[in-house]
Motif scaffolding. Sequence first.
Motif, mmCIF file in Angstrom:
data_model
loop_
_atom_site.group_PDB
_atom_site.id
_atom_site.type_symbol
_atom_site.label_atom_id
_atom_site.label_comp_id
_atom_site.label_asym_id
_atom_site.label_seq_id
_atom_site.Cartn_x
_atom_site.Cartn_y
_atom_site.Cartn_z
ATOM 1 N N TYR A 92 66.582 56.119 57.048
ATOM 2 C CA TYR A 92 65.192 56.467 57.332
ATOM 3 C C TYR A 92 65.062 57.240 58.645
ATOM 4 O O TYR A 92 64.529 58.345 58.683
ATOM 5 C CB TYR A 92 64.413 55.158 57.388
ATOM 6 N N LEU A 132 66.676 60.689 58.635
ATOM 7 C CA LEU A 132 65.858 61.691 57.953
ATOM 8 C C LEU A 132 64.688 62.113 58.832
ATOM 9 O O LEU A 132 64.333 63.289 58.889
ATOM 10 C CB LEU A 132 65.343 61.142 56.617
ATOM 11 N N VAL A 133 64.107 61.136 59.525
ATOM 12 C CA VAL A 133 62.994 61.472 60.408
ATOM 13 C C VAL A 133 63.478 62.377 61.541
ATOM 14 O O VAL A 133 62.820 63.350 61.907
ATOM 15 C CB VAL A 133 62.327 60.200 60.967
ATOM 16 N N LEU A 193 65.672 64.504 61.409
ATOM 17 C CA LEU A 193 65.939 65.831 60.853
ATOM 18 C C LEU A 193 64.748 66.773 60.978
ATOM 19 O O LEU A 193 64.918 67.992 60.934
ATOM 20 C CB LEU A 193 66.308 65.639 59.379
ATOM 21 N N VAL A 194 63.543 66.227 61.093
ATOM 22 C CA VAL A 194 62.361 67.102 61.109
ATOM 23 C C VAL A 194 61.611 67.039 62.441
ATOM 24 O O VAL A 194 60.471 67.464 62.521
ATOM 25 C CB VAL A 194 61.378 66.737 59.965
ATOM 26 N N GLN A 195 62.264 66.531 63.487
ATOM 27 C CA GLN A 195 61.566 66.420 64.764
ATOM 28 C C GLN A 195 61.412 67.767 65.451
ATOM 29 O O GLN A 195 62.225 68.673 65.274
ATOM 30 C CB GLN A 195 62.317 65.454 65.694
ATOM 31 N N GLU A 196 60.355 67.851 66.242
ATOM 32 C CA GLU A 196 60.110 69.090 66.976
ATOM 33 C C GLU A 196 60.368 68.902 68.465
ATOM 34 O O GLU A 196 60.496 69.854 69.209
ATOM 35 C CB GLU A 196 58.657 69.536 66.765
ATOM 36 N N TYR A 198 65.072 58.887 67.807
ATOM 37 C CA TYR A 198 65.267 58.448 66.424
ATOM 38 C C TYR A 198 66.752 58.278 66.116
ATOM 39 O O TYR A 198 67.148 57.358 65.398
ATOM 40 C CB TYR A 198 64.614 59.431 65.448
ATOM 41 N N GLY A 243 73.764 66.484 60.447
ATOM 42 C CA GLY A 243 72.628 67.327 60.104
ATOM 43 C C GLY A 243 71.644 67.466 61.249
ATOM 44 O O GLY A 243 71.361 68.575 61.700
ATOM 45 N N LEU A 261 73.416 68.885 64.767
ATOM 46 C CA LEU A 261 73.910 70.262 64.794
ATOM 47 C C LEU A 261 72.901 71.247 64.223
ATOM 48 O O LEU A 261 72.675 72.318 64.781
ATOM 49 C CB LEU A 261 75.225 70.367 64.005
ATOM 50 N N TRP A 262 72.298 70.881 63.097
ATOM 51 C CA TRP A 262 71.426 71.826 62.423
ATOM 52 C C TRP A 262 70.075 71.906 63.111
ATOM 53 O O TRP A 262 69.568 72.971 63.410
ATOM 54 C CB TRP A 262 71.254 71.400 60.955
ATOM 55 N N TYR A 280 71.128 71.254 68.119
ATOM 56 C CA TYR A 280 72.006 72.118 68.908
ATOM 57 C C TYR A 280 71.856 73.590 68.538
ATOM 58 O O TYR A 280 71.748 74.442 69.401
ATOM 59 C CB TYR A 280 73.462 71.674 68.745
#
Lengths: 499, 644
Positions: A288, A291-292, A294-297, A305, A422, A425-426, A429
Amino acid sequence: MIEHLLTLLLVLPVAGSVFLVTTPTNHPASDENARRTALVTTLFTFALSLLLWFGYDKAEAGFQFVERVDVIPGFFSYHLGVDGISILLILLSTFLMPICILASWTAIKTRVREYMIAFLIMETLMIGVFSALDMFLFYVFFEGGLVPMFLIIGVWGGARRIYASFKFFLYTLTGSLLMLLAMIYMVVTAGTSDIPTLLTYDFDPSVQTWLWLAFFASFAVKMPMWPVHTWLPDAHVEAPTAGSVILAGVLLKMGGYGFIRFSLPMFPDASHDLAILVFIMSIVAVVYTSLVALVQEDMKKLIAYSSVAHMGFVTVGLFTFNQQGLEGSIFQMLSHGVVSGALFLCVGVVYDRLHTRMIERYGGLVNIMPHYALVFMIFTMASVGLPGTSGFVGEFLVLVGAYQSGSWVAFGAALGVILGAGYMLWRLYKNVVFGQLEKDDLKAMLDLSMREWIVFAPLIALVMWMGIYPKPFLEFIEQPVETLITQTERNQTSNEVAR
Amino acid sequence: MIQAIVFLPLFAAILAGFFGRQLGNRGAQMVTTLAVTTGAVLSWIVFFDVALGHNAYKVTLAEWMSSGTLDVYWALRVDTLTAVMLVVVNSVSALVHWYSIGYMSHDPHRPRFMAYLSLFTFAMLMLVTADNLVQMFFGWEGVGLASYLLIGFWFKKPSANAAAVKAFVVNRVGDFGYSLGIFAIFLVFGTVGFDEVFAKAPEIASQTFNFLWFEADVMTTICLLLFVGAMGKSAQLGLHTWLPDAMEGPTPVSALIHAATMVTAGVFMVARCSPLFEQSQTALTVVTVVGASTAFFAATIGLVQNDIKRVIAYSTCSQLGYMFFALGVSAYSAGIFHLFTHAFFKALLFLGAGSVIHAMHDEQDMRNMGGLWKKIPWTFAVMVIGTLAITGVPILSGYYSKDMIIEAAYASHAPAARYAFTMGVIAAFFTAFYSWRLIFLTFFGKTRSDQKTFDAAHESPPVMLIPLLALAVGAVFAGMTFYPYFVGDYRAEFWNGTLTMLGDIDIIEEAHHVPTLIMKLPVIMGGVGLALAVLFYLLIPSLPKTLAGAFKPVYLFHLNKWYWDELYDAIIVKPSLWLGRLFWKGGDGRIIDGLGPDGIAATVLNTARKSRTLQTGYLFHYAFAMLIAVVSIGTFFALGAVTG
């Protein structure tokens, strides 16, 4: 060895802060003096704490460097002592402290003296948590830690600091009150608040579940475990850099330490029964929050997270009840303390220059800050658990242990290893460091200063050392973990005999 | 000596990486290149000593991790299989280092590039000398890191950065399987050292254990988990999507990492674990099917790609498929032999392509090339040699190794062997077609580039050409020279027990006795492929376009790489991001915070607001409230006194 070493460690930072209180504040050099005093104090504390490392007898079971004064016999005593686990956590705290002071050197400009005092008191409380052998003494330190952190976030924090600090306070206090009730019950039943005695006391299995749950409420919030983790991202985002370092580096470890010191050995039956609950919560946390992330700004939120996900590994490891899982779990706590602290420092470096944490505001930093890119890369790799860094050893041992508890536990937790690559790095970084340097305000940014290099160098060295030759660290926790495993197994066997 | 081979590149990488500015460009290039060249020379000495002199040995360096019964050591294991890999890795790496001095001569970050190359070499050497699964995993992820850094070397290109991350993350999926395999092995065997695990393999075979709530065969599960790792690293069907994108990296990187060495790590690992795979026919069948399918599928895509490097990338993917199905039919030595010869001719093709790109000023699209052979004759010559080798023309190296694999597949009685044979033969035809297509499009006909670029096209400097010539020598002679050792008469002494083959038949021996037609078949297919390429691209150049137009859906399906990327984007990437947002805004925001702290805070605030209306400020209100309280308390106690 020095007599009363632990007391000395507790007193030193407080002494530093008392000294600071007595200095004048209106003098032009007073800020600089406050910084220097804090740095010298923390360095000296760290040096002193190294005596624990050298003086500890790894082969011997039980607590060492023990000091005891019975204040209220049977109810409250000033009882200190450490085993290999607590020594490493104390060293982690004293090691991170001077780094925090240095990292705040230019970032903190207002109320410098008060800031330093808060940090020094914080240090005493952290050492206290990891060395207390009396339950109420532990409680005092454990809860006391809330206050300086509350102030650090609330006074020197960002725009939404009030909201964040109250959320932090509300969560942790709610959990702690349940723990206090459980502690009172335990003292009444067992007739003592002495931790070593309680470790051998057999609580009734039916009561154990309730006591376990009460402690769990407190430790789960501290870790934090899903779903009581939402205070952490807010607290991190608003805290000043050094506050985040201590929060992620040490305060989160208090939850794990609590499990090791109380839940597992004192309520072994409940721990075994509820292990599955912990596994499920941990795996949900790993997937969970990854995944969260993964979309942080916001860079800090992303790392916050990721911390929850990494702490998920810790809780999985703790409840495997085997040598690899537990050692891995403790190692992961140390590693995460260093690595996540370092990552927050990495964010701090660019925050100090541009005063924003938004990922989209950056990009292409490697063009003008190659040293920074290298340092950031090292800690990113440590965070995703690349072999050869400390992150790998902890994760690997936890998963080896978890697989023995059930292949699905290792399977679920290991998903975090993929997702970790994910988001680090994605999402983080690549967008911050790589790419063209297009934004004008980035072009004037300076690479790491000498002071920043001094901050990062010991962290890099430690991450590599723990990754390539973790043996000295694992030796420290081997004996205590063996003891812990026997403690968690004792009632299991006696119950089976009874049946 | 083995310590020097392994650690020289590491020291060179550290020197060039951290002190690049002090060493200067030339200094950094010299330090790294000489270190790896020394390693290459020493590797050949080790090869002769260990593989031909049968002096396998082990060096334990230090303890890495110890926890309970788990002991992991840093150790270097040198046996024939390792020695073969040492020679491959260090020879190609040394040549690529030299080549890079010329190829990267205009790049501002030369020391960094050389440092990454040497770092990669170190990690790869740690992988092939590993004595246990965990150290192999160290090398495994280490080469992944180096690959990530090198693909993204030109960090200003967004496509390069995306490709780098993709390579790392897709490989992580493979590593997920590999690491679960390690955990399972530790659970079952109680150790992770190769010798101990292999010794115990026969007694573990046919046992079952619980895996994800299924009662599964131990060996099959472990082997399949390990194979997932191999699929990731070696870009096999399903986990191959990162390899074509990896071509974003500088061409020497593609030659070293994405052709000759790193991508063969999966093949090496399966061969190393042959004592385990041999215990599970199911796992071997999966390896065969995946390998054969990849050989076929990648070749079909290679037929229609226009980027010169992508053609070679899909070719690599396809050749790796050959190696895997060789392993799958228990012809391990044939698989490793192909790994060995492939390293030479594929590195040659990549570096040759690099030389073309260099000549054309970074043009990679073959549609904008043509007629180059007069401009760059040396490059043309070595590329033709590489193509002859890969298409299996007799006497050149590919002929020996690829034929061996196809014959082994034919001779085998394993379940999927006939499928593998069929796919292998068809892919051999495709291979010839796309390889010659590349040559014809690039070097023959009239140029399709603009006149300025064409006129400026120039042959590469000697520092690039000499490595090409050295590889060309390898591409010609490696097969012929080493055939007797790898798969010929001396194979038993050569391998010296490092590869395990169970079962009653010696598959390599059987393969030597297949019908003559079968032996000739790959060469025939190669000839047909060549003929067709001549027809398409030399005789009737309009034919490809006509055909593409006539079979548009088929053409697009292949041109778009069977839509794997689109599929993964739709079923994995997008849903993950969607879930992430859902958990963040919905889960954390609305549910947890909404019911938790924010909800409580709102309730408290609400109550406070209501209770505030009680505080009116009028004295008589308070006095009245107090009166009620006093009366109540008084009543309470009075009643208590009465009833008590």
